[in-house]
Design a protein around this motif. Structure first.
Motif, PDB file in Angstrom:
ATOM      1  N   LEU A 116       0.804  -1.225   0.000  1.00  0.00           N
ATOM      2  CA  LEU A 116       0.000   0.000   0.000  1.00  0.00           C
ATOM      3  C   LEU A 116       0.836   1.273   0.000  1.00  0.00           C
ATOM      4  N   GLY A 117       2.036   1.225   0.538  1.00  0.00           N
ATOM      5  CA  GLY A 117       2.862   2.423   0.588  1.00  0.00           C
ATOM      6  C   GLY A 117       3.757   2.623  -0.626  1.00  0.00           C
ATOM      7  N   LYS A 118       3.704   1.675  -1.575  1.00  0.00           N
ATOM      8  CA  LYS A 118       4.596   1.730  -2.736  1.00  0.00           C
ATOM      9  C   LYS A 118       4.382   2.976  -3.592  1.00  0.00           C
ATOM     10  N   TRP A 119       3.141   3.490  -3.611  1.00  0.00           N
ATOM     11  CA  TRP A 119       2.829   4.598  -4.517  1.00  0.00           C
ATOM     12  C   TRP A 119       2.912   5.968  -3.826  1.00  0.00           C
ATOM     13  N   ASN A 120       3.109   5.967  -2.529  1.00  0.00           N
ATOM     14  CA  ASN A 120       3.132   7.229  -1.783  1.00  0.00           C
ATOM     15  C   ASN A 120       4.243   8.167  -2.284  1.00  0.00           C
ATOM     16  N   GLY A 121       3.871   9.427  -2.483  1.00  0.00           N
ATOM     17  CA  GLY A 121       4.843  10.430  -2.886  1.00  0.00           C
ATOM     18  C   GLY A 121       5.102  10.501  -4.371  1.00  0.00           C
ATOM     19  N   LYS A 122       4.584   9.543  -5.133  1.00  0.00           N
ATOM     20  CA  LYS A 122       4.783   9.535  -6.579  1.00  0.00           C
ATOM     21  C   LYS A 122       3.775  10.471  -7.252  1.00  0.00           C
ATOM     22  N   THR A 123       4.195  11.094  -8.364  1.00  0.00           N
ATOM     23  CA  THR A 123       3.226  11.839  -9.164  1.00  0.00           C
ATOM     24  C   THR A 123       2.264  10.835  -9.797  1.00  0.00           C
ATOM     25  N   LEU A 124       1.132  11.316 -10.283  1.00  0.00           N
ATOM     26  CA  LEU A 124       0.153  10.398 -10.877  1.00  0.00           C
ATOM     27  C   LEU A 124       0.765   9.632 -12.047  1.00  0.00           C
ATOM     28  N   GLN A 125       1.552  10.337 -12.869  1.00  0.00           N
ATOM     29  CA  GLN A 125       2.175   9.670 -14.011  1.00  0.00           C
ATOM     30  C   GLN A 125       3.196   8.628 -13.557  1.00  0.00           C
ATOM     31  N   GLN A 126       3.995   8.988 -12.548  1.00  0.00           N
ATOM     32  CA  GLN A 126       4.973   8.030 -12.032  1.00  0.00           C
ATOM     33  C   GLN A 126       4.287   6.821 -11.402  1.00  0.00           C
ATOM     34  N   ALA A 127       3.249   7.087 -10.639  1.00  0.00           N
ATOM     35  CA  ALA A 127       2.529   6.002  -9.960  1.00  0.00           C
ATOM     36  C   ALA A 127       1.867   5.073 -10.963  1.00  0.00           C
ATOM     37  N   GLN A 128       1.308   5.652 -12.024  1.00  0.00           N
ATOM     38  CA  GLN A 128       0.630   4.825 -13.012  1.00  0.00           C
ATOM     39  C   GLN A 128       1.620   3.923 -13.749  1.00  0.00           C
ATOM     40  N   GLY A 129       2.847   4.404 -13.966  1.00  0.00           N
ATOM     41  CA  GLY A 129       3.841   3.611 -14.676  1.00  0.00           C
ATOM     42  C   GLY A 129       4.664   2.706 -13.791  1.00  0.00           C
ATOM     43  N   LEU A 130       4.437   2.772 -12.482  1.00  0.00           N
ATOM     44  CA  LEU A 130       5.226   1.978 -11.538  1.00  0.00           C
ATOM     45  C   LEU A 130       4.892   0.496 -11.660  1.00  0.00           C
ATOM     46  N   ARG A 131       5.917  -0.328 -11.781  1.00  0.00           N
ATOM     47  CA  ARG A 131       5.737  -1.780 -11.836  1.00  0.00           C
ATOM     48  C   ARG A 131       5.940  -2.353 -10.437  1.00  0.00           C
ATOM     49  N   VAL A 132       4.893  -2.913  -9.872  1.00  0.00           N
ATOM     50  CA  VAL A 132       4.933  -3.445  -8.506  1.00  0.00           C
ATOM     51  C   VAL A 132       4.720  -4.947  -8.557  1.00  0.00           C
ATOM     52  N   ASP A 133       5.597  -5.710  -7.941  1.00  0.00           N
ATOM     53  CA  ASP A 133       5.484  -7.168  -7.923  1.00  0.00           C
ATOM     54  C   ASP A 133       4.591  -7.622  -6.775  1.00  0.00           C
ATOM     55  N   ILE A 145      -4.886  -5.532  -5.124  1.00  0.00           N
ATOM     56  CA  ILE A 145      -4.458  -4.194  -4.692  1.00  0.00           C
ATOM     57  C   ILE A 145      -3.865  -3.430  -5.876  1.00  0.00           C
ATOM     58  N   ILE A 146      -2.975  -4.073  -6.604  1.00  0.00           N
ATOM     59  CA  ILE A 146      -2.330  -3.429  -7.754  1.00  0.00           C
ATOM     60  C   ILE A 146      -3.363  -3.024  -8.792  1.00  0.00           C
ATOM     61  N   GLY A 147      -4.330  -3.909  -9.058  1.00  0.00           N
ATOM     62  CA  GLY A 147      -5.373  -3.607 -10.041  1.00  0.00           C
ATOM     63  C   GLY A 147      -6.254  -2.454  -9.618  1.00  0.00           C
ATOM     64  N   ASN A 148      -6.594  -2.396  -8.332  1.00  0.00           N
ATOM     65  CA  ASN A 148      -7.431  -1.304  -7.832  1.00  0.00           C
ATOM     66  C   ASN A 148      -6.699   0.028  -7.890  1.00  0.00           C
ATOM     67  N   VAL A 149      -5.419   0.031  -7.543  1.00  0.00           N
ATOM     68  CA  VAL A 149      -4.639   1.267  -7.635  1.00  0.00           C
ATOM     69  C   VAL A 149      -4.593   1.739  -9.084  1.00  0.00           C
ATOM     70  N   ARG A 150      -4.377   0.800 -10.005  1.00  0.00           N
ATOM     71  CA  ARG A 150      -4.319   1.162 -11.420  1.00  0.00           C
ATOM     72  C   ARG A 150      -5.632   1.801 -11.876  1.00  0.00           C
ATOM     73  N   GLN A 151      -6.750   1.204 -11.472  1.00  0.00           N
ATOM     74  CA  GLN A 151      -8.054   1.748 -11.860  1.00  0.00           C
ATOM     75  C   GLN A 151      -8.276   3.132 -11.256  1.00  0.00           C
ATOM     76  N   GLY A 152      -7.895   3.296  -9.984  1.00  0.00           N
ATOM     77  CA  GLY A 152      -8.061   4.591  -9.328  1.00  0.00           C
ATOM     78  C   GLY A 152      -7.226   5.677  -9.975  1.00  0.00           C
ATOM     79  N   LEU A 153      -5.994   5.347 -10.345  1.00  0.00           N
ATOM     80  CA  LEU A 153      -5.118   6.329 -10.988  1.00  0.00           C
ATOM     81  C   LEU A 153      -5.614   6.679 -12.387  1.00  0.00           C
ATOM     82  N   GLN A 154      -6.110   5.684 -13.097  1.00  0.00           N
ATOM     83  CA  GLN A 154      -6.666   5.959 -14.430  1.00  0.00           C
ATOM     84  C   GLN A 154      -7.852   6.901 -14.329  1.00  0.00           C
ATOM     85  N   PHE A 155      -8.670   6.676 -13.316  1.00  0.00           N
ATOM     86  CA  PHE A 155      -9.824   7.553 -13.123  1.00  0.00           C
ATOM     87  C   PHE A 155      -9.364   8.976 -12.808  1.00  0.00           C
ATOM     88  N   ALA A 156      -8.340   9.093 -11.958  1.00  0.00           N
ATOM     89  CA  ALA A 156      -7.834  10.412 -11.584  1.00  0.00           C
ATOM     90  C   ALA A 156      -7.251  11.149 -12.782  1.00  0.00           C
TER      91      ALA A 156
END
Length: 366
Positions: A116-133, A145-156
């Motif tokens: 959950l903390g992997k995306w903290n502090g990232k810009t939306l573009q950086q967070a959307q392109g982040l590859r998380v294992d 979790i990864i899929g939900n974050v992706r959907q939320g960022l796409q919406f944003a």
């Protein structure tokens, strides 16, 4: 039509009825426990209205945007259901990602929650392109979790386009390895009747499907698939396993999953080869133990139908392969049966396994 053909057709029809009866039994448990089937809620109109009124996006007084993925990620399934998140964004950066109420197994989700903390502090573009294992031992929850974050960022970002087929596929080494071994187990034994190959396949089942990927069929997973449905792109290996368990027997390959695919069955059989001495059991003893298995299954199914004790499904020994998150009791049960299998051939499979009993009942033609 000959008498033999009529008998074969009658047996096939009874087998189909047995399979349908088992499907309905699991369906009843899914509705009783989770209130849904194949991802469709069985709920009152008021509850449906409540869910539909969930705010996907709202703005706080300090300018922070809060995105709720309950609706955005309603088709993204973890191990036991959806995994909605709350994503906070301020000044074009992710402030935090918080898990909302879900039905995941607490031990597994606690491990996946490290993401959950992997995306903290990232810009939306950086967070959307982040590859998380995904976290080993909690793969399904991690992917949700990864899929939900992706959907939320796409919406944003107002980029709610459908992901490409390639983006949806899990092309990690672990996923490809599990798929290859599952396909080998599902296909090669149909044509190769060789002891050396069988030994290799059993080792692969144990090491790759069991310990590395944590993939197997048990009551918990089967009920979960019935409740939530299956995304074949992310659950390809479990789908192959279900086919070998429920479809292969319709074509004469009874108990195929238990014999050729199941990691715990393979582990018991290999353990049995380590000790030459075997306890000689009389036909009466085998018959009584088999009757015990059936009575045990009936009692455990009664617990599921009535809701008296849903939690027994958490004590099947298969999850001991995911030893980093399995309880000590489950690991102890698994070790006990593996040791017992050195002197009694596949004791858990033959005399206890509720999941195996379900498979046997689904392919019965009597």
């Amino acid at each position: 039509m000959t008498r033999q053909n009529m008998t074969n057709r009658s047996d096939k029809f009874r087998q189909l009825l047995s399979l349908a009866a088992c499907v309905l039994m699991i369906l009843a448990v899914s509705i009783r426990r989770d209130g849904k089937w194949l991802g469709h809620k069985v709920e009152a109109a008021a509850d449906t209205a409540r869910v539909s009124k969930v705010e996907t996006m709202r703005t706080l007084a300090d300018g922070t945007t809060v995105i709720n993925t309950t609706l955005l990620g309603r088709d993204i399934m973890g191990y036991a259901g959806t995994v909605p998140l709350e994503i906070k964004i301020k000044d074009d950066r992710v402030v935090s990602v918080k898990a909302l109420d879900n039905e995941e197994t607490p031990e597994f989700f606690e491990m996946a929650g490290r993401l959950l903390g992997k995306w903290n502090g990232k810009t939306l573009q950086q967070a959307q392109g982040l590859r998380v294992d995904a976290v080993s031992g909690a793969t399904f929850s991690s992917k949700a979790i990864i899929g939900n974050v992706r959907q939320g960022l796409q919406f944003a970002l107002k980029t709610e386009q459908e992901d490409s087929l390639l983006a949806k596929l899990d092309l990690s080494t672990k996923a490809i390895g599990g798929l290859v071994v599952a396909l080998m187990a599902a296909i090669l034994p149909l044509f190769i009747k060789n002891r050396k190959y069988r030994l290799v396949q059993q080792v692969l089942n144990i090491l790759v499907l069991g310990f590395w990927c944590g993939l197997f069929l048990n009551y918990s997973s089967i009920i979960g698939y019935m409740s939530n449905g299956m995304n074949l792109l992310t659950l390809t290996v479990p789908a192959i396993m279900l086919i070998t368990a429920f479809v292969y027997p319709l074509f004469g390959k009874k108990s195929y999953y238990c014999t050729h695919v199941c990691p715990f069955g393979s582990l018991q059989e290999l353990s049995g080869k380590c000790v030459r001495y075997k306890i000689k059991m009389s036909p009466q003893a085998v018959k009584r133990l088999d009757a015990f298995r059936q009575l045990l299954w009936a009692g455990l199914m009664f617990c599921l139908w009535t809701g008296v004790w849903f939690d027994w499904i958490d004590y099947e020994p298969f999850s001991a392969f995911i030893f980093t998150s399995a309880s000590w009791l489950v690991i102890a049960i698994a070790i006990g049966f593996v040791l017992l299998s050195t002197i009694i051939t596949r004791p858990y499979c033959r005399f206890v396994c509720p999941t195996g009993t379900l498979f046997k009942l689904s392919q019965s033609s009597k």
